[in-house]
Write a protein that holds these residues in place. Structure first.
Motif, PDB file in Angstrom:
ATOM      1  N   GLU A   1       0.831  -1.209   0.000  1.00  0.00           N
ATOM      2  CA  GLU A   1       0.000   0.000   0.000  1.00  0.00           C
ATOM      3  C   GLU A   1       0.864   1.257   0.000  1.00  0.00           C
ATOM      4  N   ASN A   2       1.879   1.274   0.842  1.00  0.00           N
ATOM      5  CA  ASN A   2       2.772   2.415   0.972  1.00  0.00           C
ATOM      6  C   ASN A   2       3.463   2.730  -0.357  1.00  0.00           C
ATOM      7  N   LEU A   3       4.028   1.717  -0.994  1.00  0.00           N
ATOM      8  CA  LEU A   3       4.736   1.923  -2.259  1.00  0.00           C
ATOM      9  C   LEU A   3       3.785   2.313  -3.392  1.00  0.00           C
ATOM     10  N   LEU A   4       2.589   1.745  -3.409  1.00  0.00           N
ATOM     11  CA  LEU A   4       1.612   2.123  -4.435  1.00  0.00           C
ATOM     12  C   LEU A   4       1.256   3.606  -4.325  1.00  0.00           C
ATOM     13  N   LEU A   5       0.971   4.049  -3.118  1.00  0.00           N
ATOM     14  CA  LEU A   5       0.587   5.447  -2.928  1.00  0.00           C
ATOM     15  C   LEU A   5       1.712   6.399  -3.312  1.00  0.00           C
ATOM     16  N   PHE A   6       2.934   6.028  -3.022  1.00  0.00           N
ATOM     17  CA  PHE A   6       4.074   6.859  -3.398  1.00  0.00           C
ATOM     18  C   PHE A   6       4.290   6.835  -4.909  1.00  0.00           C
ATOM     19  N   GLN A   7       4.334   5.658  -5.506  1.00  0.00           N
ATOM     20  CA  GLN A   7       4.597   5.536  -6.937  1.00  0.00           C
ATOM     21  C   GLN A   7       3.533   6.241  -7.773  1.00  0.00           C
ATOM     22  N   PHE A   8       2.281   6.165  -7.349  1.00  0.00           N
ATOM     23  CA  PHE A   8       1.187   6.766  -8.097  1.00  0.00           C
ATOM     24  C   PHE A   8       0.968   8.229  -7.715  1.00  0.00           C
ATOM     25  N   GLU A   9       1.912   8.780  -6.960  1.00  0.00           N
ATOM     26  CA  GLU A   9       1.933  10.189  -6.557  1.00  0.00           C
ATOM     27  C   GLU A   9       0.698  10.614  -5.773  1.00  0.00           C
ATOM     28  N   VAL A  10       0.155   9.684  -5.005  1.00  0.00           N
ATOM     29  CA  VAL A  10      -0.935  10.012  -4.095  1.00  0.00           C
ATOM     30  C   VAL A  10      -0.334  10.538  -2.787  1.00  0.00           C
ATOM     31  N   ARG A  11       0.842  10.035  -2.454  1.00  0.00           N
ATOM     32  CA  ARG A  11       1.569  10.452  -1.257  1.00  0.00           C
ATOM     33  C   ARG A  11       2.962  10.905  -1.704  1.00  0.00           C
ATOM     34  N   GLU A  12       3.483  11.937  -1.065  1.00  0.00           N
ATOM     35  CA  GLU A  12       4.773  12.498  -1.479  1.00  0.00           C
ATOM     36  C   GLU A  12       5.980  11.764  -0.927  1.00  0.00           C
ATOM     37  N   THR A  13       5.795  11.013   0.128  1.00  0.00           N
ATOM     38  CA  THR A  13       6.927  10.303   0.728  1.00  0.00           C
ATOM     39  C   THR A  13       6.548   8.849   0.998  1.00  0.00           C
ATOM     40  N   ILE A  14       7.575   8.039   1.144  1.00  0.00           N
ATOM     41  CA  ILE A  14       7.366   6.648   1.534  1.00  0.00           C
ATOM     42  C   ILE A  14       7.438   6.610   3.048  1.00  0.00           C
ATOM     43  N   GLU A  15       6.380   6.127   3.658  1.00  0.00           N
ATOM     44  CA  GLU A  15       6.370   6.039   5.118  1.00  0.00           C
ATOM     45  C   GLU A  15       7.312   4.936   5.569  1.00  0.00           C
ATOM     46  N   SER A  16       8.074   5.224   6.592  1.00  0.00           N
ATOM     47  CA  SER A  16       8.978   4.229   7.146  1.00  0.00           C
ATOM     48  C   SER A  16       8.177   3.276   8.014  1.00  0.00           C
ATOM     49  N   SER A  17       8.308   1.982   7.736  1.00  0.00           N
ATOM     50  CA  SER A  17       7.520   1.004   8.484  1.00  0.00           C
ATOM     51  C   SER A  17       8.183   0.620   9.797  1.00  0.00           C
ATOM     52  N   ASP A  18       9.489   0.482   9.791  1.00  0.00           N
ATOM     53  CA  ASP A  18      10.229   0.206  11.024  1.00  0.00           C
ATOM     54  C   ASP A  18      11.712   0.258  10.719  1.00  0.00           C
ATOM     55  N   GLU A  19      12.510  -0.029  11.683  1.00  0.00           N
ATOM     56  CA  GLU A  19      13.960   0.063  11.525  1.00  0.00           C
ATOM     57  C   GLU A  19      14.595  -1.247  11.064  1.00  0.00           C
ATOM     58  N   ASP A  20      13.799  -2.275  10.869  1.00  0.00           N
ATOM     59  CA  ASP A  20      14.325  -3.573  10.454  1.00  0.00           C
ATOM     60  C   ASP A  20      14.927  -3.461   9.060  1.00  0.00           C
ATOM     61  N   SER A  21      16.187  -3.753   8.937  1.00  0.00           N
ATOM     62  CA  SER A  21      16.831  -3.713   7.621  1.00  0.00           C
ATOM     63  C   SER A  21      17.511  -5.048   7.318  1.00  0.00           C
ATOM     64  N   SER A  22      16.878  -6.124   7.740  1.00  0.00           N
ATOM     65  CA  SER A  22      17.427  -7.459   7.503  1.00  0.00           C
ATOM     66  C   SER A  22      17.446  -7.758   6.005  1.00  0.00           C
ATOM     67  N   ASP A  23      18.244  -8.740   5.630  1.00  0.00           N
ATOM     68  CA  ASP A  23      18.291  -9.164   4.234  1.00  0.00           C
ATOM     69  C   ASP A  23      16.915  -9.606   3.755  1.00  0.00           C
ATOM     70  N   GLU A  24      16.176 -10.328   4.609  1.00  0.00           N
ATOM     71  CA  GLU A  24      14.847 -10.799   4.243  1.00  0.00           C
ATOM     72  C   GLU A  24      13.915  -9.629   3.944  1.00  0.00           C
ATOM     73  N   LYS A  25      13.961  -8.622   4.795  1.00  0.00           N
ATOM     74  CA  LYS A  25      13.085  -7.465   4.607  1.00  0.00           C
ATOM     75  C   LYS A  25      13.460  -6.723   3.318  1.00  0.00           C
ATOM     76  N   ARG A  26      14.742  -6.583   3.050  1.00  0.00           N
ATOM     77  CA  ARG A  26      15.165  -5.895   1.825  1.00  0.00           C
ATOM     78  C   ARG A  26      14.735  -6.685   0.580  1.00  0.00           C
ATOM     79  N   LEU A  27      14.833  -8.004   0.632  1.00  0.00           N
ATOM     80  CA  LEU A  27      14.388  -8.821  -0.498  1.00  0.00           C
ATOM     81  C   LEU A  27      12.883  -8.697  -0.718  1.00  0.00           C
ATOM     82  N   LEU A  28      12.122  -8.756   0.345  1.00  0.00           N
ATOM     83  CA  LEU A  28      10.671  -8.632   0.225  1.00  0.00           C
ATOM     84  C   LEU A  28      10.285  -7.237  -0.248  1.00  0.00           C
TER      85      LEU A  28
END
Length: 165
Positions: free
Chosen positions: A113-140
């Motif tokens: 949802e977050n990326l769709l709203l940003f890409q389609f210019e409905v929202r100006e920024t990507i909301e940060s979901s959390d501080e998790d930056s694991s490899d799994e999270k980056r892949l997903l």
């Protein structure tokens, strides 16, 4: 024309929202019910999100466990949401791997949802979901971003084609 197209495609995702896990029915859904339920949510962004034969094929290929008494559980429906979206950019083998990752780092709905709203210019920024930056999270995140880019391109081209008619 460009601004009109941006507004048109932005409106197509403005109210897009996937059900959260606890909102998915906790009663078993038969194959056709599960298909309709998932398609109802995904049809604003995907032309053919899922069919009954696709679901049966995912069970046969081991991506999804067999239904119990021909009914799909909440867990299975949640997996099917991810499969229906990710199948647009991943092979079946890669999907199997991603499903295992998704079990450990479930954040798919919010990120999509977050990326769709940003890409389609409905929202100006990507909301940060959390501080998790694991490899799994980056892949997903990368998988989700690839899906969003594909959806954006398809919606844009549909709007351009409609303008030319």
């Amino acid at each position: 024309m460009k601004q009109e197209i941006k507004q048109q495609i932005g409106q197509s995702v403005q109210d897009f929202r996937l059900p959260r896990y606890q909102e998915i029915p906790d009663v078993g859904l038969y194959l056709e019910q599960a298909t309709k339920y998932i398609c109802r949510y995904l049809s604003p962004i995907l032309e053919t999100p899922l069919t009954a034969s696709m679901i049966s094929n995912y069970v046969k290929r081991g991506l999804l466990s067999s239904p119990v008494k021909k009914q799909y559980s909440r867990d299975q429906v949640a997996y099917l949401f991810f499969i229906a979206v990710a199948k647009n950019v991943l092979s079946l083998d890669a999907l199997a791997c991603f499903l295992r990752l998704q079990e450990r780092t479930y954040y798919f709905c919010r990120e999509l949802e977050n990326l769709l709203l940003f890409q389609f210019e409905v929202r100006e920024t990507i909301e940060s979901s959390d501080e998790d930056s694991s490899d799994e999270k980056r892949l997903l995140y990368s998988c989700t971003a690839a899906v969003v880019q594909k959806v954006y391109m398809e919606k844009w081209l549909e709007a351009v084609a409609a303008e030319e008619v």
